[in-house]
Design an enzyme around this catalytic site. Structure first.
Site, short mmCIF file in Angstrom:
data_model
loop_
_atom_site.label_atom_id
_atom_site.label_comp_id
_atom_site.label_asym_id
_atom_site.label_seq_id
_atom_site.Cartn_x
_atom_site.Cartn_y
_atom_site.Cartn_z
N ASP A 1 2.38 1.88 3.36
CA ASP A 1 3.29 0.88 3.93
C ASP A 1 4.72 1.28 3.60
OD1 ASP A 1 1.07 -0.77 4.39
OD2 ASP A 1 1.34 -1.78 2.45
N ASP B 1 -0.43 -12.43 2.13
CA ASP B 1 -1.15 -11.44 2.95
C ASP B 1 -1.46 -12.13 4.28
OD1 ASP B 1 -2.60 -9.41 3.98
OD2 ASP B 1 -4.05 -9.27 2.34
N HIS C 1 -10.75 -14.34 3.27
CA HIS C 1 -11.94 -13.59 2.86
C HIS C 1 -13.01 -14.55 2.35
CE1 HIS C 1 -9.41 -9.70 1.99
NE2 HIS C 1 -9.26 -10.16 3.22
N GLU D 1 -10.54 -6.95 -4.78
CA GLU D 1 -10.29 -8.00 -3.78
C GLU D 1 -11.53 -8.17 -2.92
OE1 GLU D 1 -6.45 -7.87 -1.78
OE2 GLU D 1 -7.40 -8.71 0.00
N HIS E 1 0.88 -1.17 0.00
CA HIS E 1 0.00 0.00 0.00
C HIS E 1 0.92 1.22 0.00
CE1 HIS E 1 -2.40 -2.99 2.32
NE2 HIS E 1 -3.46 -2.44 1.76
N ASP F 1 -5.81 -14.13 9.23
CA ASP F 1 -4.65 -13.99 8.33
C ASP F 1 -3.45 -14.83 8.76
OD1 ASP F 1 -5.89 -12.25 6.60
OD2 ASP F 1 -5.02 -10.43 7.46
C1 XUL Z 1 -7.40 -6.86 4.19
C2 XUL Z 1 -6.61 -7.19 2.99
C3 XUL Z 1 -5.78 -6.08 2.42
C4 XUL Z 1 -5.64 -6.11 0.94
C5 XUL Z 1 -4.92 -4.93 0.37
O1 XUL Z 1 -8.16 -7.92 4.68
O2 XUL Z 1 -6.61 -8.31 2.54
O3 XUL Z 1 -4.54 -6.13 3.04
O4 XUL Z 1 -5.00 -7.26 0.52
O5 XUL Z 1 -5.51 -3.73 0.70
CO CO Z 2 -5.54 -9.18 1.00
#
Ligand code: XUL
Ligand code: CO
Length: 446
Positions: free
Chosen positions: A114, A349, A281, A242, A111, A319
Site C-alpha cells: 500500500d 478497515d 469478518h 486476523e 500493507h 467493509d
Molecule cells: C481483508 C482484511 C485485510 C486485513 C489486512 O478482509 O481485513 O485488509 O485487515 O491484511
Molecule cells: Co481487516
C-alpha cells in the site's frame, strides 16, 4: 543509488476546502465536525483518544479506487495519478498525512505494497520500501502520527494463488518469508506498535488437493520464524492474527476467534500472538462481533479491532463504515468489561461506497465512524455504571455463588453427588432469562 523523493511541485493540498475537523457537539449542523468524538473527554476513566487509538488504513482510504469485479475504478483521486511509482507513493503519503492530521487521528496501518507499488524483484521492492519509509519517517516526525500496525500483502500477487505461508510449493513459502522480513523491517523502522497476519489465501478451495495438516504445520513454522526474527531485532509489540472465514479462499484456516486461538495454543504461539478482530469478518463467520470479542477477551487475546460493518442482506465482505449503534454498543460493552484492548486500537478497515466519489466522502465516513464509536462507548459506560445490567447478569448465576453450586464450580461434586442433589430438590423452578429487559438498556442509554 539513493532515490530522490523531493517533489518539484511544491506544497500541495489534496483537500483544499477542508480544515482541521473539530468537536462542535451534538447540536452542530456542520457535517465536517465531530458531534460526539471529543478526544480529551474522559469516559470510564480514560480519554476517548486512549480508549480507541483510531487508525486510518492505507489500502481502502488512500488506495481505494472503487473498482469491483464488474467495473472500472470510479475514484480518480489526485494522489493516485503520478506515473512513477515512487512519486505516486510520495503524493499518496502527502494526501494521507494531510487527511489524518485534519481528522486528528493518531495512527495509520499499512500493507507493504500500500505504501509503494511492488516491483519486479524483491530487491527493487525493498529499495522502494526503504525510500518511501524514509519519507514516512519525516511525515511522522512532523505530525506526531504513529503506526498502529504494519503487515505484508500476501494475497494479491498471482504467485500467492495457492496461499503464501501455506502454499504447497516451498519456493512460494520462501518468497513470502522474504516479503514478511521486509515488512517487519519497515514496521520496526517506522516504530509500528504491532504487526498483523491476515491469512488472505491461507486456506483451501478443495480438500481433494489439500494436505490440511501439513499446511497448518507450515503456517506455524512460518509464524515462529517471523516472530523470532522480529524479537531478535527489538520488536516489542504484539503479533495479531486476523480471523476471517472465507473470501478470497473458500475456507480460510483462521476461520474465527475460537479457531485461531486453538491454532495459536496448539503451536505454542499464544504468548506472542493475540487477535485483530473485524466486524464484517465476524458476521461472515455467522457470529456477532461481540461474540468474537468475548471469545478473545476470555482467552486474554483481545488485541485490536478492524472497524467496519457488513450488509445484512448479502454474504460478502462489504467493509462499510461502522454506523450500527446497537451492534457497536454491544461490542463496547465487551470491550469495557474486558478492560480495553491489549495494546491495539481501532483501525477503519472500511471503504466508502463505489459511488461515493468525492474526497470529502472520506471525511464524512471517518467522522461518522468515530462519532458512532463514541456514542456506543458512552452508552456502554452508562449501562455499566448507571443501570442494573451488571447486577441482573450476575444474579442469573447466583446459585453458583454459595452452597452446592459453589462446591460444583470448585470441582468438589461428583456426578453421583449431583444426581443425589437433583433427586432431593425435585424439578427446578423456572427462571426467566429476561432478554428483552437487557435489550431495553441499549435504548435507554443510547
Ligand atoms: C481483508 C482484511 C485485510 C486485513 C489486512 O478482509 O481485513 O485488509 O485487515 O491484511
Ligand atoms: Co481487516
Amino acid at each position: 543509488m539513493p532515490v530522490v523523493l523531493r517533489t518539484t511541485l511544491g506544497p500541495k493540498t489534496y483537500f483544499p476546502n477542508i480544515s482541521r475537523i473539530s468537536f462542535e457537539g451534538p447540536g452542530s449542523d456542520n457535517p465536517l465536525a465531530f458531534r460526539y468524538y471529543d478526544e480529551n473527554r474522559v469516559v470510564a476513566g480514560k480519554t476517548l483518544r486512549e480508549h480507541f487509538k483510531f487508525a486510518v488504513c492505507w489500502w481502502h482510504t488512500l488506495g481505494g479506487t472503487g473498482a469491483d469485479p464488474f467495473g472500472a475504478p470510479t475514484k480518480d483521486f489526485a494522489w493516485l495519478r503520478a506515473s512513477d511509482p515512487l512519486q505516486l507513493a510520495r503524493e499518496k503519503m502527502d494526501a494521507g498525512f494531510e487527511f489524518i492530521t485534519k481528522l486528528g487521528i493518531p495512527y495509520y496501518c499499512f500493507h507493504d505494497f500500500d505504501l509503494v507499488a511492488e516491483a519486479d524483484t524483491l530487491a527493487e521492492s525493498r529499495r522502494r520500501l526503504d525510500a518511501i519509509s524514509d519519507y514516512a519517517l519525516e511525515k511522522q516526525a512532523e505530525s506526531g502520527v504513529r503506526v498502529l500496525w504494519g503487515t505484508a500483502n500476501l494475497f494479491s500477487h498471482p504467485r500467492y494463488m495457492n496461499g503464501a505461508m501455506t502454499n504447497p510449493d516451498f519456493a512460494v513459502v520462501a518468497h513470502a518469508a522474504a516479503q514478511v522480513k521486509n515488512a517487519l523491517d519497515i514496521t520496526l523502522k517506522l516504530g509500528g506498535e504491532h504487526y498483523v497476519f491476515w491469512g488472505g489465501r491461507e486456506g483451501y478451495c478443495s480438500l481433494l488437493n489439500t494436505d490440511m495438516k501439513r499446511e497448518l504445520d507450515h503456517a506455524a513454522r512460518f509464524l515462529h520464524a517471523a516472530k523470532d526474527y522480529a524479537r531478535a531485532n527489538g520488536f516489542k509489540g504484539h503479533f495479531f492474527i486476523e480471523p476471517k472465514p472465507m473470501e478470497p479462499s473458500k475456507h480460510q484456516y483462521d476461520f474465527d476467534a475460537a479457531t485461531s486461538i486453538k491454532f495459536l495454543r496448539e503451536y505454542g504461539l499464544d504468548r506472542d500472538f493475540k487477535l485483530n478482530l473485524e466486524f464484517n469478518h465476524a458476521t461472515l463467520a455467522l457470529h456477532t462481533m461481540q461474540h468474537e470479542m468475548q471469545v478473545a477477551a476470555d482467552a486474554g487475546m483481545l488485541g485490536s479491532l478492524d472497524a467496519n460493518r457488513g450488509d445484512y442482506q448479502n454474504g460478502w465482505d462489504t467493509d462499510q463504515f461502522p454506523m450500527n449503534l446497537y451492534e457497536l454498543t454491544e461490542a463496547m460493552l465487551v470491550l469495557l468489561q474486558a478492560g480495553g484492548l491489549q495494546g491495539g486500537g481501532i483501525n477503519f478497515d472500511a471503504k466508502t461506497r463505489r459511488n461515493s466519489t468525492d474526497p470529502a466522502d472520506l471525511f464524512y465516513a471517518h467522522i461518522g465512524g468515530m462519532d458512532a464509536f463514541t456514542r456506543a462507548l458512552i452508552a456502554a459506560a452508562d449501562i455499566l455504571e448507571k443501570s442494573d445490567y451488571t447486577r441482573l447478569r450476575r444474579e442469573r448465576y447466583a446459585s453458583f455463588d454459595s452452597g452446592n453450586g459453589r462446591a460444583f464450580e470448585q470441582g468438589q461434586l461428583s456426578l453421583e453427588a449431583l444426581a443425589t442433589l437433583a433427586a432431593q430438590q425435585g424439578e427446578p423452578e423456572q427462571r426467566s432469562g429476561k432478554q428483552e429487559l437487557f435489550e431495553q438498556f441499549l435504548n435507554r442509554y443510547l
